[in-house]
Write a protein that holds these residues in place. Sequence first.
Motif, PDB file in Angstrom:
ATOM      1  N   ILE A 243      61.539  40.186  45.972  1.00 51.78           N
ATOM      2  CA  ILE A 243      61.149  41.586  45.821  1.00 51.78           C
ATOM      3  C   ILE A 243      62.108  42.352  44.897  1.00 51.78           C
ATOM      4  CG2 ILE A 243      60.642  43.720  47.075  1.00 51.78           C
ATOM      5  CD1 ILE A 243      58.765  41.436  47.767  1.00 51.78           C
ATOM      6  N   THR A 244      63.397  42.025  44.951  1.00 50.55           N
ATOM      7  CA  THR A 244      64.428  42.825  44.298  1.00 50.55           C
ATOM      8  C   THR A 244      64.117  43.194  42.847  1.00 50.55           C
ATOM      9  OG1 THR A 244      66.153  41.977  45.767  1.00 50.55           O
ATOM     10  CG2 THR A 244      66.868  42.889  43.658  1.00 50.55           C
ATOM     11  N   PRO A 245      63.793  42.245  41.972  1.00 44.73           N
ATOM     12  CA  PRO A 245      63.597  42.624  40.566  1.00 44.73           C
ATOM     13  C   PRO A 245      62.203  43.136  40.250  1.00 44.73           C
ATOM     14  CG  PRO A 245      63.384  40.263  40.775  1.00 44.73           C
ATOM     15  CD  PRO A 245      63.673  40.780  42.157  1.00 44.73           C
ATOM     16  N   ASN A 246      61.334  43.214  41.248  1.00 41.76           N
ATOM     17  CA  ASN A 246      59.928  43.502  40.984  1.00 41.76           C
ATOM     18  C   ASN A 246      59.427  44.787  41.628  1.00 41.76           C
ATOM     19  OD1 ASN A 246      59.154  40.970  39.501  1.00 41.76           O
ATOM     20  ND2 ASN A 246      59.911  40.048  41.393  1.00 41.76           N
ATOM     21  N   TYR A 247      60.345  45.655  42.015  1.00 37.85           N
ATOM     22  CA  TYR A 247      59.958  46.943  42.560  1.00 37.85           C
ATOM     23  C   TYR A 247      59.572  47.860  41.400  1.00 37.85           C
ATOM     24  CZ  TYR A 247      60.064  50.858  45.854  1.00 37.85           C
ATOM     25  OH  TYR A 247      59.726  51.917  46.662  1.00 37.85           O
ATOM     26  N   TYR A 248      58.344  48.353  41.404  1.00 42.33           N
ATOM     27  CA  TYR A 248      57.839  49.165  40.283  1.00 42.33           C
ATOM     28  C   TYR A 248      58.410  50.578  40.363  1.00 42.33           C
ATOM     29  CZ  TYR A 248      54.599  51.771  37.321  1.00 42.33           C
ATOM     30  OH  TYR A 248      54.058  52.594  36.361  1.00 42.33           O
ATOM     31  N   MET A 249      58.948  51.064  39.256  1.00 43.21           N
ATOM     32  CA  MET A 249      59.640  52.360  39.241  1.00 43.21           C
ATOM     33  C   MET A 249      58.909  53.406  38.398  1.00 43.21           C
ATOM     34  SD  MET A 249      62.095  51.418  41.152  1.00 43.21           S
ATOM     35  CE  MET A 249      63.209  52.809  41.077  1.00 43.21           C
ATOM     36  N   ALA A 254      47.729  52.325  39.820  1.00 42.77           N
ATOM     37  CA  ALA A 254      47.289  50.942  40.010  1.00 42.77           C
ATOM     38  C   ALA A 254      48.458  49.990  40.171  1.00 42.77           C
ATOM     39  CB  ALA A 254      46.429  50.507  38.818  1.00 42.77           C
ATOM     40  N   MET A 255      49.666  50.434  39.837  1.00 40.57           N
ATOM     41  CA  MET A 255      50.844  49.574  39.915  1.00 40.57           C
ATOM     42  C   MET A 255      51.771  49.959  41.070  1.00 40.57           C
ATOM     43  SD  MET A 255      51.472  49.490  35.789  1.00 40.57           S
ATOM     44  CE  MET A 255      52.660  48.173  35.700  1.00 40.57           C
ATOM     45  N   GLU A 303      52.495  43.645  33.867  1.00 41.42           N
ATOM     46  CA  GLU A 303      52.577  44.270  32.561  1.00 41.42           C
ATOM     47  C   GLU A 303      53.510  45.477  32.602  1.00 41.42           C
ATOM     48  OE1 GLU A 303      48.583  45.364  31.700  1.00 41.42           O
ATOM     49  OE2 GLU A 303      48.535  47.019  33.125  1.00 41.42           O
ATOM     50  N   GLU A 304      53.728  46.069  31.443  1.00 44.67           N
ATOM     51  CA  GLU A 304      54.518  47.294  31.341  1.00 44.67           C
ATOM     52  C   GLU A 304      53.599  48.502  31.267  1.00 44.67           C
ATOM     53  OE1 GLU A 304      56.838  46.797  27.833  1.00 44.67           O
ATOM     54  OE2 GLU A 304      58.463  45.733  28.854  1.00 44.67           O
ATOM     55  N   GLY A 311      55.488  46.167  36.198  1.00 43.14           N
ATOM     56  CA  GLY A 311      54.898  46.130  37.536  1.00 43.14           C
ATOM     57  C   GLY A 311      53.649  45.277  37.549  1.00 43.14           C
ATOM     58  N   ILE A 312      53.044  45.164  38.719  1.00 42.57           N
ATOM     59  CA  ILE A 312      51.806  44.404  38.892  1.00 42.57           C
ATOM     60  C   ILE A 312      50.643  45.384  38.930  1.00 42.57           C
ATOM     61  CG2 ILE A 312      50.536  42.789  40.328  1.00 42.57           C
ATOM     62  CD1 ILE A 312      53.008  41.591  39.105  1.00 42.57           C
ATOM     63  N   ASN A 313      49.742  45.247  38.001  1.00 40.17           N
ATOM     64  CA  ASN A 313      48.570  46.114  37.924  1.00 40.17           C
ATOM     65  C   ASN A 313      47.427  45.473  38.715  1.00 40.17           C
ATOM     66  OD1 ASN A 313      46.268  47.622  37.129  1.00 40.17           O
ATOM     67  ND2 ASN A 313      47.267  48.179  35.214  1.00 40.17           N
ATOM     68  N   LEU A 314      46.982  46.147  39.764  1.00 41.42           N
ATOM     69  CA  LEU A 314      45.879  45.656  40.593  1.00 41.42           C
ATOM     70  C   LEU A 314      44.591  46.359  40.185  1.00 41.42           C
ATOM     71  CD1 LEU A 314      47.585  45.571  44.121  1.00 41.42           C
ATOM     72  CD2 LEU A 314      47.445  43.761  42.403  1.00 41.42           C
ATOM     73  N   SER A 315      43.647  45.599  39.691  1.00 42.13           N
ATOM     74  CA  SER A 315      42.386  46.151  39.206  1.00 42.13           C
ATOM     75  C   SER A 315      41.537  46.683  40.352  1.00 42.13           C
ATOM     76  CB  SER A 315      41.617  45.076  38.442  1.00 42.13           C
ATOM     77  OG  SER A 315      40.281  45.448  38.217  1.00 42.13           O
ATOM     78  N   LYS A 316      40.699  47.668  40.048  1.00 45.63           N
ATOM     79  CA  LYS A 316      39.770  48.201  41.052  1.00 45.63           C
ATOM     80  C   LYS A 316      38.712  47.171  41.412  1.00 45.63           C
ATOM     81  CE  LYS A 316      36.650  50.411  37.678  1.00 45.63           C
ATOM     82  NZ  LYS A 316      37.286  49.801  36.491  1.00 45.63           N
ATOM     83  N   ASP A 317      38.555  46.123  40.593  1.00 48.18           N
ATOM     84  CA  ASP A 317      37.580  45.064  40.859  1.00 48.18           C
ATOM     85  C   ASP A 317      38.173  43.923  41.697  1.00 48.18           C
ATOM     86  OD1 ASP A 317      35.694  46.405  39.268  1.00 48.18           O
ATOM     87  OD2 ASP A 317      36.506  45.499  37.443  1.00 48.18           O
ATOM     88  N   LEU A 318      39.368  44.121  42.214  1.00 51.85           N
ATOM     89  CA  LEU A 318      40.062  43.031  42.908  1.00 51.85           C
ATOM     90  C   LEU A 318      39.243  42.469  44.062  1.00 51.85           C
ATOM     91  CD1 LEU A 318      42.521  41.266  43.479  1.00 51.85           C
ATOM     92  CD2 LEU A 318      43.526  43.179  44.730  1.00 51.85           C
ATOM     93  N   MET A 319      38.684  43.324  44.918  1.00 52.63           N
ATOM     94  CA  MET A 319      37.949  42.831  46.073  1.00 52.63           C
ATOM     95  C   MET A 319      36.682  42.096  45.671  1.00 52.63           C
ATOM     96  SD  MET A 319      39.898  43.367  48.499  1.00 52.63           S
ATOM     97  CE  MET A 319      38.750  42.594  49.623  1.00 52.63           C
ATOM     98  N   SER A 320      36.039  42.573  44.614  1.00 48.46           N
ATOM     99  CA  SER A 320      34.835  41.889  44.130  1.00 48.46           C
ATOM    100  C   SER A 320      35.187  40.503  43.591  1.00 48.46           C
ATOM    101  CB  SER A 320      34.166  42.733  43.035  1.00 48.46           C
ATOM    102  OG  SER A 320      33.097  42.033  42.440  1.00 48.46           O
ATOM    103  N   VAL A 321      36.270  40.429  42.831  1.00 45.10           N
ATOM    104  CA  VAL A 321      36.714  39.146  42.286  1.00 45.10           C
ATOM    105  C   VAL A 321      37.116  38.203  43.416  1.00 45.10           C
ATOM    106  CG1 VAL A 321      38.534  38.041  40.922  1.00 45.10           C
ATOM    107  CG2 VAL A 321      37.415  40.109  40.062  1.00 45.10           C
ATOM    108  N   ALA A 322      37.842  38.746  44.408  1.00 50.06           N
ATOM    109  CA  ALA A 322      38.248  37.928  45.550  1.00 50.06           C
ATOM    110  C   ALA A 322      37.038  37.401  46.310  1.00 50.06           C
ATOM    111  CB  ALA A 322      39.149  38.738  46.477  1.00 50.06           C
ATOM    112  N   GLY A 323      36.002  38.239  46.444  1.00 48.85           N
ATOM    113  CA  GLY A 323      34.783  37.810  47.133  1.00 48.85           C
ATOM    114  C   GLY A 323      34.104  36.663  46.414  1.00 48.85           C
ATOM    115  N   ASP A 324      34.040  36.745  45.090  1.00 54.70           N
ATOM    116  CA  ASP A 324      33.431  35.655  44.309  1.00 54.70           C
ATOM    117  C   ASP A 324      34.235  34.366  44.447  1.00 54.70           C
ATOM    118  OD1 ASP A 324      31.459  37.391  43.469  1.00 54.70           O
ATOM    119  OD2 ASP A 324      32.422  37.862  41.556  1.00 54.70           O
TER     120      ASP A 324
END
Length: 484
Positions: A243-249, A254-255, A303-304, A311-324
């Motif tokens: 976690i240490t180096p990946n905390y989004y500031m 979305a990040m 991405e930056e 940080g990690i950008n989580l798309s609004k389509d994440l649940m749909s993609v996960a369902g597929d």
Amino acid sequence: MSSSGQLKRLFQLLVSNLLTVVAVPLAAAALLKAAELGPDELLGRVRALRPMHMFLATFVPAAASIVYLKLRPRTVYMLDYACFRPPPNCRVPFAAFQEHARVWPGFDERSVRFMTRLLERSGLGEETCLPSAQHYIPPSRDLESSRAEAELIIFSAIDDLLAKTGVSPQEIDILVVNCSLFAPTPSFADMVVNRYGLRPDVRNVHLAGMGCSAGLISVGLARNLLQVAPKGSKALVVSTETITPNYYMGKERAMLLPNCLFRMGGAAVLLSTSGANARFRLARVVRTLTGGKDGAYRCVYQEEDDRGNVGINLSKDLMSVAGDALKANITAMGPLVLPASEQLLFAASFIARRVVNRGVKPYIPDFRTAFEHFCIHAGGRAVIDELQRSLTLSDEQVEASRMTLHRFGNTSSSSLWYELAYVEAKGRMRRGDRVWMIGFGSGFKCNSAAWECIRPPPANGGAGGPWATCAHRYPVEIPDVLKH
């Protein structure tokens, strides 16, 4: 039970015992025929057979059996596993999280309010933990702090595992470590080799960038390596996220979600092709990758932002993609684990939709007939809700996932092992019980593993594990605001 439920149960019993239903009358008829002919006539008919026929009748089945035994994959067993238990001083109550966010100038009030709402709806409790470096103001994200977090988690989990199994580090033949977002030099695998003095010929791999389902990918890789290693070899699998180096500031909404969900955690698992003292048998590993589609590939993307904050950008389509991805995975997993009755019902539904009427409702296989326990990646409340609905699971069947999210947060690739530990700590694991682990990860991936319990834990199965001090307090009631 309703009449339809009774009919379905009768159908399942009939199909599941079809071999017995057919074999018993045939055997009875054969015995009656033999009794009718008498021993002398039977012996005469056997002597009348040609030597070549006798040879083929004995040699061919024996040869086929030998070839099958030689070519079939070796069975892989889990000797035991251990999960890292974060120290109490790393605990992050909601109030502390909000206070630190407000003090840090990188967040504005709008971002703080957004993270506060996310946290309140996340399903996390007040005891989840962040590494020590994240308790500073401002948080420390340097290489030394990152490596210190990784060493604390990995070494603690391995120490517990070696103590539980009594295995010497010199007995380890294969080492697979996964950590997606932090890949220093030397690698984590080299770090473990150095700490424990593993043999010079140990096969070691560090998997990076594989997402939250990397734990099951590591199990699959270790299984494959064990197939070509000498029989009885041992493979150590270590799963964590740093976690240490990946905390989004930054301020991109979305990040900001990973800041609210991801917490420190890790697990170590010992696999072998020897079943001596084994706890579980690995039945199946099924991997599904949907990264060929751009939407799936970018739905979890590091991405930056426009200010250069990573940080990690989580798309609004994440649940749909996960369902597929889930649909594709269970389509591949179903024929391997479901009883014949469920497969016949699914096939009949499929044919009816294609041939008779497309309006026929598709039959959703009942995976509760194939597994007693379900470990769903504790990636967030929405993930657990969606899988519970899709697989028609009861609240008790997803309890391990919800309580793991509440107590430990999203520990990425190690969350499934905390869930398995929860089931055992509550005394629910029995010999012969089957466990389905389902993991999701960037790429986008959905991976599954099926296990069968060989040896349940002792009555105090939670002692010394991650739930040792809190299993008696769970399950807890999650307020409606968190569940809905």
